[in-house]
Design a protein around this motif. Structure first.
Motif, PDB file in Angstrom:
ATOM      1  N   ASP A   1       0.818  -1.213   0.000  1.00  0.00           N
ATOM      2  CA  ASP A   1       0.000   0.000   0.000  1.00  0.00           C
ATOM      3  C   ASP A   1       0.854   1.266   0.000  1.00  0.00           C
ATOM      4  OD1 ASP A   1      -2.269  -1.546   0.046  1.00  0.00           O
ATOM      5  OD2 ASP A   1      -2.397  -1.572   2.239  1.00  0.00           O
ATOM      6  N   ASP A   2       2.146   1.094   0.223  1.00  0.00           N
ATOM      7  CA  ASP A   2       3.064   2.235   0.253  1.00  0.00           C
ATOM      8  C   ASP A   2       3.659   2.393  -1.149  1.00  0.00           C
ATOM      9  OD1 ASP A   2       5.305   3.961   0.631  1.00  0.00           O
ATOM     10  OD2 ASP A   2       5.286   3.477   2.767  1.00  0.00           O
ATOM     11  N   GLU A   3       3.263   3.443  -1.863  1.00  0.00           N
ATOM     12  CA  GLU A   3       3.714   3.635  -3.241  1.00  0.00           C
ATOM     13  C   GLU A   3       5.220   3.848  -3.329  1.00  0.00           C
ATOM     14  OE1 GLU A   3       1.561   6.752  -5.083  1.00  0.00           O
ATOM     15  OE2 GLU A   3      -0.400   5.751  -4.941  1.00  0.00           O
ATOM     16  N   ASN A   4       5.772   4.542  -2.351  1.00  0.00           N
ATOM     17  CA  ASN A   4       7.217   4.802  -2.369  1.00  0.00           C
ATOM     18  C   ASN A   4       8.005   3.502  -2.263  1.00  0.00           C
ATOM     19  OD1 ASN A   4       9.554   6.339  -2.440  1.00  0.00           O
ATOM     20  ND2 ASN A   4       9.626   6.564  -0.214  1.00  0.00           N
ATOM     21  N   ILE A   5       7.596   2.620  -1.348  1.00  0.00           N
ATOM     22  CA  ILE A   5       8.270   1.328  -1.198  1.00  0.00           C
ATOM     23  C   ILE A   5       8.086   0.505  -2.457  1.00  0.00           C
ATOM     24  CG2 ILE A   5       8.151  -0.883   0.024  1.00  0.00           C
ATOM     25  CD1 ILE A   5       7.728   0.601   2.588  1.00  0.00           C
ATOM     26  N   TYR A   6       6.887   0.534  -3.021  1.00  0.00           N
ATOM     27  CA  TYR A   6       6.623  -0.245  -4.243  1.00  0.00           C
ATOM     28  C   TYR A   6       7.539   0.208  -5.385  1.00  0.00           C
ATOM     29  CZ  TYR A   6       4.073  -2.450  -8.049  1.00  0.00           C
ATOM     30  OH  TYR A   6       3.740  -3.206  -9.151  1.00  0.00           O
ATOM     31  N   GLU A   7       7.713   1.514  -5.525  1.00  0.00           N
ATOM     32  CA  GLU A   7       8.577   2.035  -6.591  1.00  0.00           C
ATOM     33  C   GLU A   7      10.031   1.634  -6.377  1.00  0.00           C
ATOM     34  OE1 GLU A   7       8.032   6.188  -6.860  1.00  0.00           O
ATOM     35  OE2 GLU A   7       5.939   6.076  -7.560  1.00  0.00           O
ATOM     36  N   ILE A   8      10.494   1.675  -5.128  1.00  0.00           N
ATOM     37  CA  ILE A   8      11.883   1.282  -4.837  1.00  0.00           C
ATOM     38  C   ILE A   8      12.106  -0.181  -5.189  1.00  0.00           C
ATOM     39  CG2 ILE A   8      13.558   0.917  -2.978  1.00  0.00           C
ATOM     40  CD1 ILE A   8      12.379   3.371  -1.583  1.00  0.00           C
TER      41      ILE A   8
END
Length: 461
Positions: free
Chosen positions: A204-211
């Motif tokens: 649910d965390d977009e920043n973590i998903y992008e990393i």
């Protein structure tokens, strides 16, 4: 080989060969003579054998016996537990009397010495009663076949196959008993391994998903490869390290879950990686660094008032006396105000400061305020002078000779983290003449060197 050595060698061979491995076994006991693995085609036989809960005694092939078992049985033959029990009871009774005296009055020097000796004797006897005498502890007892351990070994092999993608595998074992010897054969049916059809991440965390997506090519879970549980463990560690390099100071592997969906027809699996939210917030917090605080503690409380506070490149220094170069120390600190937290920078900072050889220790801690981390680096100065003297004898030809060496290490020579090293060695040796007529020739050695190590470039070409 002379006659006496030959007799001793022959006696040793007769002694070892007479120690049959099956000697002294009780009714219904069988010596575990050998273990085998059959049926494995893709998995390693050695790895499967290592999962066995029992391993046979190491044997001497020609004599078909074991030196370790022979030593152990010799220890059993000379071991008398009754005598040790009697001595223990006698020592404990004497110790009890001394302890009663100690409660009422102080023991004299002789009594305290006796009490100390009694405690040592009792501890030694307890060790002998539990583990046997020296020979029993040195040797190896004969391994007796245990059916429960064989069943456990078979289950462990099944778990191993399951963790390596053989979800439809089965294991069993058979035992051949002959002349008080047992040979255990583990039967492996691997069937087809399951391969990874796809692998994806849900967060649910977009920043973590992008990393994670940017670094997807570095994943340990390879699509179209055979499923492997160890790859998942390695991937969990990789994700934790990756996020800690990108500001997630409080993130840990406990937030990572893996779901494996199995397709029994296609013999494939789909692996889902789930990044759970923290219980106290909707997303994981990203942390930035504040100003760095660097402190050199004085060697003792007598020098507390001699601290000096300065600032250089957003680093607040609190130094023990004005003895250290802030510029040199700052060049070894890779934590900058406003940067994202990175565990790699923390480890590299600690390593570079330790390499200066100026400090006894380097500890890095963080104060947390909101999404800001304030690094605090604590150190203590190493001893300025380190002197080492050595004396001994060396031999390179035939006659040994004495030598003496002295080394001096001066840290922070010019207050710029320089290391001055001085070495001196003197020695004397004798060499016998090859002709036998010249007697002994003396060989003298004298060696000295000095160097200064600078922690920075003095000039550029």
């Amino acid at each position: 080989m002379n006659k006496s050595k030959y007799i001793n060698f022959l006696f040793l061979l007769i002694l070892i060969s007479s120690c049959s491995l099956t000697k002294g076994l009780k009714e219904g006991e069988y010596l575990l003579y050998d273990i085998k693995v059959e049926g494995n085609k893709r998995t390693s036989r050695t790895e499967l054998l290592n999962l066995s809960r029992q391993s046979p005694n190491t044997r001497i092939p020609l004599l078909n016996t074991s030196m370790g078992v022979a030593i152990y049985r010799f220890g059993e033959w000379t071991y008398d537990s009754t005598k040790h029990l009697e001595n223990k009871q006698r020592y404990e009774a004497e110790r009890k009397e001394l302890l009663e005296i100690e409660e009422n009055e102080n023991l004299d020097k002789k009594q305290r010495k006796r009490l100390f000796k009694l405690n040592n004797n009792i501890a030694s006897l307890e060790k002998r009663l539990e583990y046997g005498n020296f020979f029993m502890r040195t040797g190896n007892p004969p391994v007796i076949y245990d059916s429960t351990k064989a069943e456990e070994s078979s289950r462990q092999m099944a778990y191993f196959l399951l963790n390596n993608g053989f979800f439809d595998a089965s294991t069993d074992f058979s035992v051949e008993k002959r002349r008080k010897r047992a040979t255990v054969t583990y039967l492996i049916v691997e069937n087809e391994p399951y391969k990874i059809d796809s692998f994806y991440t849900r967060s649910d965390d977009e920043n973590i998903y992008e990393i994670l997506q940017r670094n997807q090519r570095r994943t340990n879970i390879k699509v179209r490869g055979i499923y492997n549980q160890s790859a998942i463990s390695q991937e969990r560690q990789r994700v934790e390290d990756l996020l800690k390099e990108n500001g997630y100071y409080t993130f840990s592997r406990s937030y990572i879950e893996y779901n494996v969906y199995k397709d029994t027809l296609e013999k494939s699996v789909v692996i889902e990686q789930v990044i759970r939210k923290p219980s106290f917030a909707d997303i994981h917090q990203v942390y930035f660094l504040d100003s760095v605080y660097f402190s050199i503690d004085p060697p003792s409380s007598e020098f507390v008032d001699e601290g000096i506070k300065t600032e250089f490149r957003d680093i607040n220094f609190e130094l023990y006396r004005d003895k250290y170069s802030e510029k040199i120390i700052a060049s070894r600190i890779f934590l900058n105000k406003g940067d994202l937290y990175s565990r790699r920078d923390v480890i590299e900072t600690q390593r570079q400061l330790a390499n200066l050889d100026l400090f006894r220790f380097v500890n890095i801690a963080f104060d947390t305020l909101g999404n800001t981390l304030r690094p605090r680096i604590y150190t203590q100065p190493n001893q300025k002078y380190q002197i080492t003297n050595q004396m001994g004898a060396s031999i390179t030809e035939q006659i040994p000779g004495p030598f003496f060496s002295h080394s001096l290490r001066n840290r922070n020579l010019f207050r710029g983290a320089e290391i001055f090293e001085f070495f001196f060695r003197a020695g004397l040796e004798g060499v016998v003449s090859f002709t036998g007529e010249g007697g002994v020739f003396r060989s003298r050695e004298l060696n000295t060197s000095a160097s200064i190590i600078f922690p920075q470039f003095l000039f550029f070409a």
